[in-house]
Design a protein around this motif. Structure first.
Motif, PDB file in Angstrom:
ATOM      1  N   PHE A  48       0.836  -1.212   0.000  1.00 36.11           N
ATOM      2  CA  PHE A  48       0.000   0.000   0.000  1.00 36.11           C
ATOM      3  C   PHE A  48       0.868   1.258   0.000  1.00 36.11           C
ATOM      4  CE2 PHE A  48      -2.262   3.288   2.483  1.00 36.11           C
ATOM      5  CZ  PHE A  48      -3.316   3.513   1.616  1.00 36.11           C
ATOM      6  N   ILE A  49       1.920   1.283   0.838  1.00 40.13           N
ATOM      7  CA  ILE A  49       2.760   2.486   0.877  1.00 40.13           C
ATOM      8  C   ILE A  49       3.534   2.651  -0.426  1.00 40.13           C
ATOM      9  CG2 ILE A  49       4.767   1.369   1.946  1.00 40.13           C
ATOM     10  CD1 ILE A  49       5.227   3.879   3.553  1.00 40.13           C
ATOM     11  N   ASN A  50       3.863   1.558  -1.098  1.00 40.58           N
ATOM     12  CA  ASN A  50       4.524   1.668  -2.399  1.00 40.58           C
ATOM     13  C   ASN A  50       3.594   2.235  -3.460  1.00 40.58           C
ATOM     14  OD1 ASN A  50       6.907   0.646  -1.393  1.00 40.58           O
ATOM     15  ND2 ASN A  50       6.548  -1.436  -2.107  1.00 40.58           N
ATOM     16  N   LYS A  51       2.284   1.996  -3.308  1.00 35.54           N
ATOM     17  CA  LYS A  51       1.321   2.478  -4.299  1.00 35.54           C
ATOM     18  C   LYS A  51       1.063   3.975  -4.151  1.00 35.54           C
ATOM     19  CE  LYS A  51       0.340  -1.472  -6.305  1.00 35.54           C
ATOM     20  NZ  LYS A  51       0.658  -1.704  -7.722  1.00 35.54           N
ATOM     21  N   ILE A  52       0.985   4.481  -2.916  1.00 30.27           N
ATOM     22  CA  ILE A  52       0.561   5.873  -2.721  1.00 30.27           C
ATOM     23  C   ILE A  52       1.740   6.824  -2.528  1.00 30.27           C
ATOM     24  CG2 ILE A  52      -1.601   5.105  -1.711  1.00 30.27           C
ATOM     25  CD1 ILE A  52      -0.517   5.944   1.025  1.00 30.27           C
ATOM     26  N   THR A  53       2.961   6.315  -2.359  1.00 32.04           N
ATOM     27  CA  THR A  53       4.134   7.173  -2.204  1.00 32.04           C
ATOM     28  C   THR A  53       5.226   6.704  -3.148  1.00 32.04           C
ATOM     29  OG1 THR A  53       5.187   5.845  -0.471  1.00 32.04           O
ATOM     30  CG2 THR A  53       3.562   7.478   0.246  1.00 32.04           C
ATOM     31  N   ARG A  54       6.352   7.406  -3.111  1.00 33.49           N
ATOM     32  CA  ARG A  54       7.517   7.016  -3.912  1.00 33.49           C
ATOM     33  C   ARG A  54       8.483   6.143  -3.130  1.00 33.49           C
ATOM     34  NH1 ARG A  54       9.714  12.534  -6.345  1.00 33.49           N
ATOM     35  NH2 ARG A  54       9.273  13.195  -4.229  1.00 33.49           N
ATOM     36  N   ALA A  55       8.062   5.649  -1.972  1.00 28.79           N
ATOM     37  CA  ALA A  55       8.902   4.754  -1.191  1.00 28.79           C
ATOM     38  C   ALA A  55       9.075   3.421  -1.923  1.00 28.79           C
ATOM     39  CB  ALA A  55       8.301   4.518   0.190  1.00 28.79           C
ATOM     40  N   ASP A  56      10.196   2.784  -1.668  1.00 28.02           N
ATOM     41  CA  ASP A  56      10.500   1.495  -2.302  1.00 28.02           C
ATOM     42  C   ASP A  56      10.765   0.477  -1.198  1.00 28.02           C
ATOM     43  OD1 ASP A  56      11.046  -0.491  -4.071  1.00 28.02           O
ATOM     44  OD2 ASP A  56      13.047   0.225  -4.611  1.00 28.02           O
ATOM     45  N   VAL A  57       9.694  -0.004  -0.584  1.00 30.26           N
ATOM     46  CA  VAL A  57       9.805  -0.965   0.506  1.00 30.26           C
ATOM     47  C   VAL A  57       9.753  -2.366  -0.088  1.00 30.26           C
ATOM     48  CG1 VAL A  57       8.854  -1.673   2.736  1.00 30.26           C
ATOM     49  CG2 VAL A  57       8.613   0.692   1.976  1.00 30.26           C
ATOM     50  N   GLU A  58      10.605  -3.241   0.416  1.00 28.53           N
ATOM     51  CA  GLU A  58      10.670  -4.604  -0.102  1.00 28.53           C
ATOM     52  C   GLU A  58       9.364  -5.340   0.204  1.00 28.53           C
ATOM     53  OE1 GLU A  58      13.497  -8.608   0.201  1.00 28.53           O
ATOM     54  OE2 GLU A  58      13.801  -6.906   1.540  1.00 28.53           O
ATOM     55  N   VAL A  59       8.846  -6.049  -0.780  1.00 32.19           N
ATOM     56  CA  VAL A  59       7.597  -6.814  -0.653  1.00 32.19           C
ATOM     57  C   VAL A  59       7.905  -8.263  -1.006  1.00 32.19           C
ATOM     58  CG1 VAL A  59       5.238  -7.094  -1.457  1.00 32.19           C
ATOM     59  CG2 VAL A  59       6.206  -4.800  -1.228  1.00 32.19           C
ATOM     60  N   GLN A  60       7.631  -9.166  -0.064  1.00 33.33           N
ATOM     61  CA  GLN A  60       7.860 -10.587  -0.276  1.00 33.33           C
ATOM     62  C   GLN A  60       6.660 -11.367   0.285  1.00 33.33           C
ATOM     63  OE1 GLN A  60      10.208 -11.881  -2.007  1.00 33.33           O
ATOM     64  NE2 GLN A  60      11.560 -10.100  -2.217  1.00 33.33           N
ATOM     65  N   PRO A  61       6.406 -12.576  -0.225  1.00 27.92           N
ATOM     66  CA  PRO A  61       5.234 -13.355   0.235  1.00 27.92           C
ATOM     67  C   PRO A  61       5.487 -14.131   1.530  1.00 27.92           C
ATOM     68  CG  PRO A  61       6.321 -14.500  -1.549  1.00 27.92           C
ATOM     69  CD  PRO A  61       7.053 -13.207  -1.390  1.00 27.92           C
ATOM     70  N   TYR A  62       6.242 -13.549   2.452  1.00 27.13           N
ATOM     71  CA  TYR A  62       6.421 -14.213   3.730  1.00 27.13           C
ATOM     72  C   TYR A  62       6.398 -13.146   4.827  1.00 27.13           C
ATOM     73  CZ  TYR A  62      11.222 -12.943   2.452  1.00 27.13           C
ATOM     74  OH  TYR A  62      12.339 -12.276   2.026  1.00 27.13           O
ATOM     75  N   ALA A  63       6.231 -13.603   6.077  1.00 27.85           N
ATOM     76  CA  ALA A  63       6.030 -12.692   7.197  1.00 27.85           C
ATOM     77  C   ALA A  63       7.328 -12.000   7.583  1.00 27.85           C
ATOM     78  CB  ALA A  63       5.461 -13.450   8.396  1.00 27.85           C
ATOM     79  N   PHE A  64       7.188 -10.815   8.188  1.00 29.21           N
ATOM     80  CA  PHE A  64       8.286 -10.010   8.725  1.00 29.21           C
ATOM     81  C   PHE A  64       9.325  -9.669   7.653  1.00 29.21           C
ATOM     82  CE2 PHE A  64       6.703 -11.780  12.767  1.00 29.21           C
ATOM     83  CZ  PHE A  64       6.536 -10.593  13.466  1.00 29.21           C
ATOM     84  N   THR A  65       8.846  -9.347   6.461  1.00 28.82           N
ATOM     85  CA  THR A  65       9.752  -8.796   5.457  1.00 28.82           C
ATOM     86  C   THR A  65      10.210  -7.401   5.877  1.00 28.82           C
ATOM     87  OG1 THR A  65       8.553 -10.019   3.763  1.00 28.82           O
ATOM     88  CG2 THR A  65      10.014  -8.267   3.014  1.00 28.82           C
ATOM     89  N   THR A  66       9.285  -6.596   6.414  1.00 30.80           N
ATOM     90  CA  THR A  66       9.610  -5.275   6.933  1.00 30.80           C
ATOM     91  C   THR A  66      10.061  -5.418   8.382  1.00 30.80           C
ATOM     92  OG1 THR A  66       7.918  -4.316   5.488  1.00 30.80           O
ATOM     93  CG2 THR A  66       8.727  -2.952   7.298  1.00 30.80           C
ATOM     94  N   LYS A  67      11.308  -5.025   8.660  1.00 33.15           N
ATOM     95  CA  LYS A  67      11.871  -5.203   9.994  1.00 33.15           C
ATOM     96  C   LYS A  67      12.127  -3.883  10.710  1.00 33.15           C
ATOM     97  CE  LYS A  67      14.160  -9.474   8.612  1.00 33.15           C
ATOM     98  NZ  LYS A  67      15.446 -10.206   8.480  1.00 33.15           N
ATOM     99  N   SER A  68      11.809  -2.765  10.082  1.00 29.44           N
ATOM    100  CA  SER A  68      11.985  -1.465  10.711  1.00 29.44           C
ATOM    101  C   SER A  68      10.970  -0.497  10.134  1.00 29.44           C
ATOM    102  CB  SER A  68      13.413  -0.944  10.485  1.00 29.44           C
ATOM    103  OG  SER A  68      13.663  -0.782   9.105  1.00 29.44           O
ATOM    104  N   LEU A  69      10.981   0.740  10.622  1.00 29.23           N
ATOM    105  CA  LEU A  69      10.034   1.749  10.151  1.00 29.23           C
ATOM    106  C   LEU A  69      10.500   2.300   8.799  1.00 29.23           C
ATOM    107  CD1 LEU A  69       9.493   3.706  13.487  1.00 29.23           C
ATOM    108  CD2 LEU A  69       8.055   1.893  12.552  1.00 29.23           C
ATOM    109  N   PHE A  70       9.546   2.458   7.875  1.00 26.82           N
ATOM    110  CA  PHE A  70       9.825   3.060   6.570  1.00 26.82           C
ATOM    111  C   PHE A  70       8.890   4.245   6.379  1.00 26.82           C
ATOM    112  CE2 PHE A  70      11.676  -1.083   5.961  1.00 26.82           C
ATOM    113  CZ  PHE A  70      12.780  -0.827   5.175  1.00 26.82           C
ATOM    114  N   VAL A  71       9.400   5.301   5.741  1.00 29.35           N
ATOM    115  CA  VAL A  71       8.656   6.547   5.596  1.00 29.35           C
ATOM    116  C   VAL A  71       8.509   6.882   4.118  1.00 29.35           C
ATOM    117  CG1 VAL A  71       8.565   8.989   6.197  1.00 29.35           C
ATOM    118  CG2 VAL A  71       9.561   7.364   7.794  1.00 29.35           C
TER     119      VAL A  71
END
Length: 671
Positions: A184-207
Motif C-alpha cells: 500500500f505504501i509503495n502504491k501511494i508514495t515514492r517509497a520502495d519498501v521490499e515486498v515478499q510473500p512471507y512474514a516479517f519482510t519489513t523489519k523497521s520503520l519506513f517513511v
C-alpha cells in the motif's frame, strides 16, 4: 520540518585512533625545538604549552561527541522510546557518562601537571613531567575504548534511521505481518519498501510522503505485530508499538479477509482488541485488503460479525472526537493493492479524517480565541428585491461538456496495457499518431525507407524488357570477342620456333604443378636456406647454361645476381700503406668526391668549446653566448637544489620532512 537529523553526528574514532589524532595534532601545532641552554622559564613554558594544548584537543573532541549524541530526556518521547527499544537507554547513558568522566579526568590531569611544571628545575625534569601527563591522558582514553566503539556502532545505526517528524501530518499503517502494508505504501508514495510473500519482510520503520489537497502527508509503514503478551514481543514489534503510542497520526489497521497471510480473521480481530488502547484520540480506519481473492460479502457470518465489532470500536473513536455517530463513512473500507481497486479512496479517506481531526483540535485550543478577532467575513447586502441567478454562456457550457465527454472517452496506454496482457506482453503502437490522409493506412506494412524514398520508388515497370536487351547485347559482345581471339596454332612458325614454343609450354606446365604442390604443403614445409641446398638447383651456373641454351647472353643476369656487400669499407689509395694516418693528404689526393666524403666522415670528432657560435643560434659573438650560458645555469641552480625537474615541478621528494622528526633528531644529538 524534521527536527532530528542523526546523519550529521561526527564519526567516533576508536581508542588507538583517538590517541594518534590528538598526539599528531599536538606535534604539528606546537613548537618542537628546545635547547638545554634556554632559560628555565622558557623551558617550563614550552612543556606547559604542550600539556595544555593536548588537554584542549581531548576536551574539544570529547565535548563534540557528548553534544552531538541526543539526550533521551530532551528529545521527543517517540525518539526517546525508539532509541531505548533499539539500544537500551541505560547502556547508552552509561557510555556517554564514561565519556564525560574521561573528559573531566583529562582536565584534572592537565591542571595538576601544569602546577608541577611550574616548579621544574631542569630540561630533563620538565620533559619527564610532560611525558607523564600525556601518558596518563592517553591511558584514560584507552580505558574508555569499549564505550567509544559502542557509540560508533550506535551512530552508524542511527544514521540509517528514517527521518520522521513527530509533529507533522502522519498516516500510520499497522496490522499483522504479510497483510499488504508495504504494498500500500509503495502504491501511494515514492517509497520502495521490499515486498515478499512471507512474514516479517519489513523489519523497521519506513517513511514515504504523499500529497492531498495541496498538503504533504507523512506515511509510515510499521513492521507486523503478533497477538501475544507485551513482554514477549521482540524489538521489531516494539518499533510498531512505539510509533502507535507516541505519534499523533491517523491509524490504518489492515485486515486480510482472504486469510492468505497465514492468520485468520479471528486472530487479527484479537490483535485489534489487544492494542485498541493505543488508538485513543486518533482517527482510526479499518482497511479490508485483498478483496481480489475474497470479497467482503463472501466471508462467513462469524467473520463478518467480528469485522462489525471492530467497526463499532472504530466508531467509538469517531464519537469521542466529536464526530457524527450516524455517519460511518471512512471507517470500514475495502481495497486490493494488486488490482489497485480502492487504493486512492482509502488514501483520501485517511487524509480527510486526519485533516478534520487536526482542525477540530485547533478549534478547541486557546490559540483560536486570539485569532477570531482578526477574521472578518464580508456578506454583501441586497440592493433590491430582484433575483439575479448565475449566468454562464451557452458556449462555455457546451465546451465544458465536450471536454468532460472527451476525458471520459479517452483511454490511456495503461488501460490498453491492462486489457492486452499487461507489461511485457503489450507493445505500444507507434503508428497510431501518424497524420495520413486515410486512417486505414496507419497499420499498413511499409517497405524500408532509403533517403526519403521507399522501395517502390526504385521499381522500374520495364525492368524485364531492359534485362532481356542487356543480355542480348552481352551475347553479341562475347561473340565478337571470341572471333577476335588470336590463337597460335603453330602453322606460321619455323621448326626451331615450334620446338621452343613446345619447351616453353612444357616448362610452364611443370611450374604450375610445382606451385600447386608447394601451395598445398606450404604450412608444413620449412624454408630451406641456400647453404643447405645440396642439390644445387638454384645456381648462377645453371641459370647461365639455361639462358645460353635459349640463345641469350647470361652475363648481365649473372652479374646482377651476385650479392654485393653493403658495408662501408675503407678504400686505400694505391700509393699509401694501410697504416697511414694522414687523412688530410688522402682527402686531397683522392680523386673521387664520394671517397673523400667517406674518409672525412671517419675522422675523429672533436669537442666544441662553449664559446663557439653555431649558425642559427642568434648570438653576435662568443662573449655574448658565454654570458647567456652563465645566466641559464644560474637560473636553474635554485631549482636543481630543490631536486626539481622543471619550473612547473612542485613535488617535494623528501619522504620524511625534518619538521616532523625534529624531536627525534634532537634526541639523537643528546645521545
Amino acid at each position: 520540518m524534521v527536527q532530528y537529523n542523526f546523519k550529521k553526528i561526527t564519526v567516533v574514532p576508536n581508542g588507538k585512533d583517538f590517541v594518534d589524532i590528538i598526539l599528531s595534532r599536538t606535534q604539528r601545532q606546537t613548537p618542537t625545538v628546545v635547547h638545554k641552554g634556554y632559560a628555565i622559564s622558557r623551558l617550563r613554558q614550552f612543556y606547559m604549552r604542550k600539556v595544555k594544548y593536548t588537554q584542549q584537543n581531548f576536551h574539544e573532541k570529547l565535548s563534540t561527541i557528548i553534544d552531538e549524541f541526543p539526550r533521551l530526556d530532551g528529545i521527543h518521547p517517540f525518539y526517546g522510546d525508539l532509541l531505548h527499544v533499539l539500544y537500551n537507554k541505560d547502556h547508552y547513558k552509561l557510555a556517554l557518562g564514561q565519556i564525560n568522566t574521561a573528559r573531566n579526568l583529562i582536565s584534572k590531569i592537565a591542571k595538576d601537571y601544569v602546577k608541577l611544571l611550574k616548579y621544574g628545575d631542569s630540561l630533563y625534569r620538565c620533559k619527564c613531567l610532560k611525558v607523564a601527563a600525556l601518558g596518563r591522558m592517553c591511558t584514560v582514553i584507552k580505558r574508555i575504548a569499549p564505550s567509544l566503539a559502542y557509540l560508533e556502532q550506535i551512530r552508524q545505526h542511527m544514521a540509517r534511521l528514517p527521518s520522521i517528524d513527530p509533529n507533522t501530518r502522519t498516516i500510520l499503517i499497522c496490522g499483522y505481518p504479510n497483510v499488504g502494508k508495504s504494498s500500500f505504501i509503495n502504491k501511494i508514495t515514492r517509497a520502495d519498501v521490499e515486498v515478499q510473500p512471507y512474514a516479517f519482510t519489513t523489519k523497521s520503520l519506513f517513511v514515504g510522503h504523499t500529497d492531498y489537497k495541496y498538503l504533504r502527508y507523512q506515511v509510515i509503514d510499521t513492521p507486523g505485530i503478533l497477538d501475544r503478551p507485551f513482554e514477549d514481543r521482540n524489538i521489531i514489534e516494539m518499533c510498531s508499538i512505539t510509533a502507535l503510542a507516541h505519534l499523533r497520526a491517523a491509524v490504518m489497521f489492515f485486515l486480510d479477509i482472504s486469510g492468505s497471510c497465514g492468520y485468520s480473521i479471528a486472530q487479527q480481530a484479537a490483535l485489534f482488541h489487544s492494542i485498541k488502547s493505543l488508538f485513543l484520540n486518533k482517527p482510526l480506519i479499518i482497511v479490508c485488503n485483498k478483496t481480489d481473492l475474497q470479497p467482503l460479502e463472501g466471508i462467513s457470518e462469524e467473520d463478518k460479525k467480528l469485522v462489525m465489532e471492530m467497526k463499532a470500536e472504530a466508531m467509538k473513536t469517531v464519537i469521542g472526537q466529536g464526530g457524527d455517530p450516524a455517519s460511518d463513512q471512512g471507517v470500514l473500507l475495502t481495497m486490493s493493492t494488486l488490482t489497485e481497486d480502492g487504493v486512492i479512496a482509502v488514501k483520501n479517506a485517511a487524509c480527510e479524517r486526519l485533516l478534520d481531526q487536526r482542525v477540530e483540535v485547533k478549534m478547541k485550543s486557546k490559540k483560536i480565541n486570539d485569532c477570531l478577532n482578526r477574521f472578518h467575513v464580508a456578506i454583501p447586502k441586497p440592493r433590491d428585491q430582484k433575483e439575479r441567478p448565475p449566468c454562464i454562456p451557452q458556449a462555455v457550457l457546451e465546451a465544458k461538456a465536450k471536454q468532460a465527454a472527451e476525458k471520459e472517452k479517452r483511454r490511456t496506454e495503461r488501460d490498453l496495457e491492462n486489457e492486452n496482457g499487461g507489461a511485457g506482453v503489450y507493445s505500444a503502437s507507434l503508428k497510431k499518431n501518424y497524420i495520413l490522409a486515410n486512417d486505414e493506412w496507419k497499420e499498413d506494412v511499409m517497405p524500408e525507407i532509403i533517403d526519403g524514398h521507399n522501395v517502390c520508388d526504385f521499381i522500374d515497370p520495364d525492368i524485364l524488357q531492359r534485362l532481356e536487351e542487356l543480355e542480348r547485347e552481352e551475347g553479341l559482345r562475347q561473340a565478337e570477342e571470341a572471333d577476335d581471339d588470336f590463337e597460335m596454332d603453330g602453322q606460321e612458325l619455323t621448326p626451331e620456333e615450334k620446338q621452343a614454343l613446345a619447351e616453353i609450354r612444357r616448362k610452364k606446365t611443370l611450374l604450375i604443378q610445382e606451385h600447386r604442390v608447394k601451395k598445398s604443403t606450404a604450412e608444413s614445409r620449412p624454408i630451406v636456406p641456400r647453404k643447405f641446398d645440396k642439390d644445387r638447383k638454384f645456381t648462377t651456373h645453371r641459370m647461365g647454361r639455361q639462358l645460353s641454351s635459349l640463345g641469350l647472353d647470361p652475363s648481365l643476369a649473372i652479374n646482377r645476381a651476385h650479392s654485393k656487400s653493403r658495408g662501408r669499407k675503407r678504400e686505400r689509395s694505391p700509393e699509401r700503406g694501410a697504416n697511414s694516418g694522414d687523412d688530410m693528404d688522402m682527402d686531397v689526393d683522392t680523386p673521387n668526391k664520394k671517397l673523400r666524403l667517406r674518409s672525412s666522415s671517419r675522422s675523429r670528432s672533436t669537442s666544441r668549446p662553449p664559446g663557439e657560435i653555431v649558425p642559427g643560434e642568434g648570438f653576435k659573438d662568443s662573449s655574448q653566448k658565454v654570458k647567456a650560458v652563465k645566466l641559464a645555469k644560474k637560473s636553474a641552480k635554485k631549482r636543481n637544489k630543490n631536486a626539481r625537474r622543471g619550473e612547473a615541478d612542485r613535488v617535494i621528494p623528501t619522504l620524511k620532512p625534518k619538521f616532523v622528526f625534529r624531536e627525534a633528531l634532537y634526541r639523537k644529538r643528546r645521545r
